[in-house]
Design an enzyme around this catalytic site. Structure first.
Site, mmCIF file in Angstrom:
data_model
loop_
_atom_site.group_PDB
_atom_site.id
_atom_site.type_symbol
_atom_site.label_atom_id
_atom_site.label_comp_id
_atom_site.label_asym_id
_atom_site.label_seq_id
_atom_site.Cartn_x
_atom_site.Cartn_y
_atom_site.Cartn_z
ATOM 1 C CE LYS A 158 -4.083 -2.240 0.918
ATOM 2 N NZ LYS A 158 -3.592 -3.618 0.848
HETATM 3 C C1 LIG Z 1 -4.184 -4.717 0.416
HETATM 4 C C2 LIG Z 1 -3.355 -5.938 0.329
HETATM 5 C C3 LIG Z 1 -3.626 -6.942 -0.599
HETATM 6 C C4 LIG Z 1 -4.798 -6.875 -1.542
HETATM 7 O O1 LIG Z 1 -4.633 -5.882 -2.517
HETATM 8 P P1 LIG Z 1 -5.896 -5.328 -3.316
HETATM 9 O O2 LIG Z 1 -5.376 -4.224 -4.135
HETATM 10 O O3 LIG Z 1 -6.877 -4.871 -2.275
HETATM 11 O O4 LIG Z 1 -6.425 -6.468 -4.108
HETATM 12 C C5 LIG Z 1 -2.786 -8.040 -0.640
HETATM 13 N N1 LIG Z 1 -1.745 -8.155 0.208
HETATM 14 C C6 LIG Z 1 -1.459 -7.222 1.122
HETATM 15 C C7 LIG Z 1 -0.324 -7.423 2.046
HETATM 16 C C8 LIG Z 1 -2.243 -6.072 1.207
HETATM 17 O O5 LIG Z 1 -1.950 -5.137 2.122
#
Ligand SMILES: *Cc1c(COP(=O)(O)O)cnc(C)c1O
Length: 496
Positions: free
Chosen positions: A113
């Site tokens: 993120k």
């Molecule tokens: C948010 C997240 C995901 C999922 O990603 P999306 O874009 O919501 O599909 C997968 N792995 C981790 C560690 C995340 O923080």
């Protein structure tokens, strides 16, 4: 350069400039903003292969954020992708056991993120300036663990902004919770809710959609915006690392000219994999988009049957950031495969709200040929962590493991041996207990930080700063509310 505007997935009302869409987050009709077209890359892979991460990011973002000046955009990029990341490459690739792990966890909160949330505050404050916004911007976010912390880290003490984060009580890892409740910055607020992530997300959407509240806010000098992955200002920066990964593999001779690259993405809200889909539509030679789910396998069922059905038990897994039954960003794909038909899309989304499900047409399903969906059980997830560690010494986190396990299923089923990039979305240090338990159940006796030290030892990797910082940090946030108390606490924080 061709101007790109943004419109809602649910109506034909209004075409906004990028900066306006970034400021709004969500369209007034509840739809998501989509570009009027997906622009094509206007530089060659040869050129890209000589660029830094920041330069690649510029080449991608300039095509989408066409009302930003070059200086504004470069400024945002340089403020985002700097020493906050613990490697100059920003998103390095690790070759492990026949696949390339694109490590998206070298930012401030050691999860992917950060790739988007380190730039969003700058895109947002730049957008506010461009549009003469005088109100203070209040970011409201629901998180399944990683978004919240990454958003707060991005927005903490950014002038003209406040950020309020809701997370499901008991639905995030101990390290994730500690990361959030110790967050510094006078403009940050953290609240646990008595409910799951989907309830937190629906609660946030309801607050966003409350027109009366918006009016009251405006009178007090505030306006909401979203840092959730529905914001186009988050989606677009994520396209960059797929382009970067391709260029890098090409530069290293791992990919020939125009050779296809598959990507595997551990998926929750569908933002990360949608970015890969956009990259493909921009002309990047991506082959299959492999969508990996955990036991909350709504997406797997959707790709198989064409029916999206969230009416099922919500399962808490060891990959909590993927414990999601409503993948918000899927709406952008649905809109596109419906032939950019807002009416059709709205019909399906209404059905999702009222019945918890919808079925796409056969023509729409045919448009999904680029995707492959599968999932990993809890046992399979743990198994691949252990197996890969024992074979190679590489320790991956639980979310990445869902992807690695799904990739194995894909190869077994199809025999496809294209070069493959697995999006590695979190550092194993963020989900230490689950990771260490997978390697050996004996570790379960250890405390959270003893586990951290043990992981550092067995994996031969330094403990990331993000973890060192919270070892002894003081708890600064202690709020717990019922789902229907979310609006009230927002008002309390804003002294309304
Ligand atoms: C948010 C997240 C995901 C999922 O990603 P999306 O874009 O919501 O599909 C997968 N792995 C981790 C560690 C995340 O923080």
């Amino acid at each position: 350069m061709k101007e790109i505007l943004y419109k809602s997935t649910r109506s034909e009302d209004g075409y906004l400039k990028a900066s306006e869409a970034i400021l709004k987050g969500l369209a007034d009709d509840g739809g998501l903003f989509v570009p009027t077209e997906i622009p094509k890359l206007d530089v060659t892979v040869d050129e890209l292969s000589k660029m830094t991460y920041q330069q690649v990011a510029y080449e991608v973002m300039k095509l989408y954020f066409t009302d930003f000046t070059e200086e504004e955009l470069k400024n945002c990029i340089n403020k985002a992708y700097d020493e906050k990341f613990d490697t100059e490459e920003i998103a390095p690739l690790a070759e492990v056991d026949g696949a390339y792990y694109l490590e998206l966890f070298h930012g401030k909160t050691i999860a992917f993120k950060d790739m988007a949330l380190s730039i969003l505050p700058h895109l947002l404050t730049t957008s506010a300036k461009k549009n003469d916004v005088k109100n203070e911007i209040v970011i409201l976010t629901a998180t399944s663990g990683d978004t919240g912390k990454a958003a707060m880290a991005g927005f903490a003490d950014v002038e003209g902004t406040r950020i309020i984060v809701f997370y499901p009580n008991g639905g995030v890892s101990p390290i994730q919770e500690k990361q959030m409740v110790t967050q510094k910055g006078d403009n940050t607020y953290v609240v646990a809710i008595e409910g799951n992530f989907d309830q937190a997300q629906s609660g946030v959407k309801a607050i966003f959609g409350n027109k009366e509240l918006a009016k009251e806010m405006d009178e007090k000098g505030f306006q909401f915006s979203s840092a959730n992955s529905i914001n186009i200002g988050r989606l677009v920066p994520q396209v960059a690392y797929y382009v970067y990964a391709y260029a890098k593999l090409y530069a290293e001779g791992k990919l020939a000219k125009d050779q296809k690259m598959n990507v595997v993405v551990p998926t929750g809200n569908f933002g990360n994999i949608l970015a890969a889909y956009y990259a493909k539509n921009m002309g990047l030679p991506i082959g299959k988009l492999i969508c990996a789910s955990n036991e909350n396998k709504v997406l797997f069922d959707f790709f198989k049957t064409g029916e999206y059905d969230k009416n099922r038990e919500f399962i808490l897994t060891t990959s909590p950031s993927m414990d999601i039954l409503i993948s918000s960003n899927l709406e952008r794909l649905i809109y596109k495969i419906a032939g950019n038909d807002a009416v059709k899309n709205k019909e399906l989304m209404t059905s999702l709200t009222t019945d918890g499900k919808y079925v796409i047409t056969d023509e729409m399903k045919a448009e999904l040929a680029d995707f492959y969906g599968n999932y990993a059980t809890e046992a399979e997830t743990a198994e691949v962590i252990k197996e890969t560690y024992e074979k190679t010494g590489y320790v991956m986190d639980t979310h990445t493991a869902v992807a690695a396990s799904t990739y194995k299923k894909y190869v077994a089923e199809t025999g496809d041996d294209e070069v493959t990039v697995i999006a590695s979305t979190a550092s194993p240090f963020k989900f230490t207990r689950s990771v260490m338990n997978a390697i050996d159940p004996k570790y379960d006796e250890l405390g959270d930080f003893e586990l951290v030290d043990e992981l550092s030892k067995i994996g031969n990797v330094k403990v990331p700063n993000a973890i060192e910082e919270i070892r002894n940090a003081e708890v600064r946030h202690n709020n717990l509310v019922e789902v229907d108390g979310m609006e009230a606490i927002v008002k309390k924080f804003l002294s309304m």
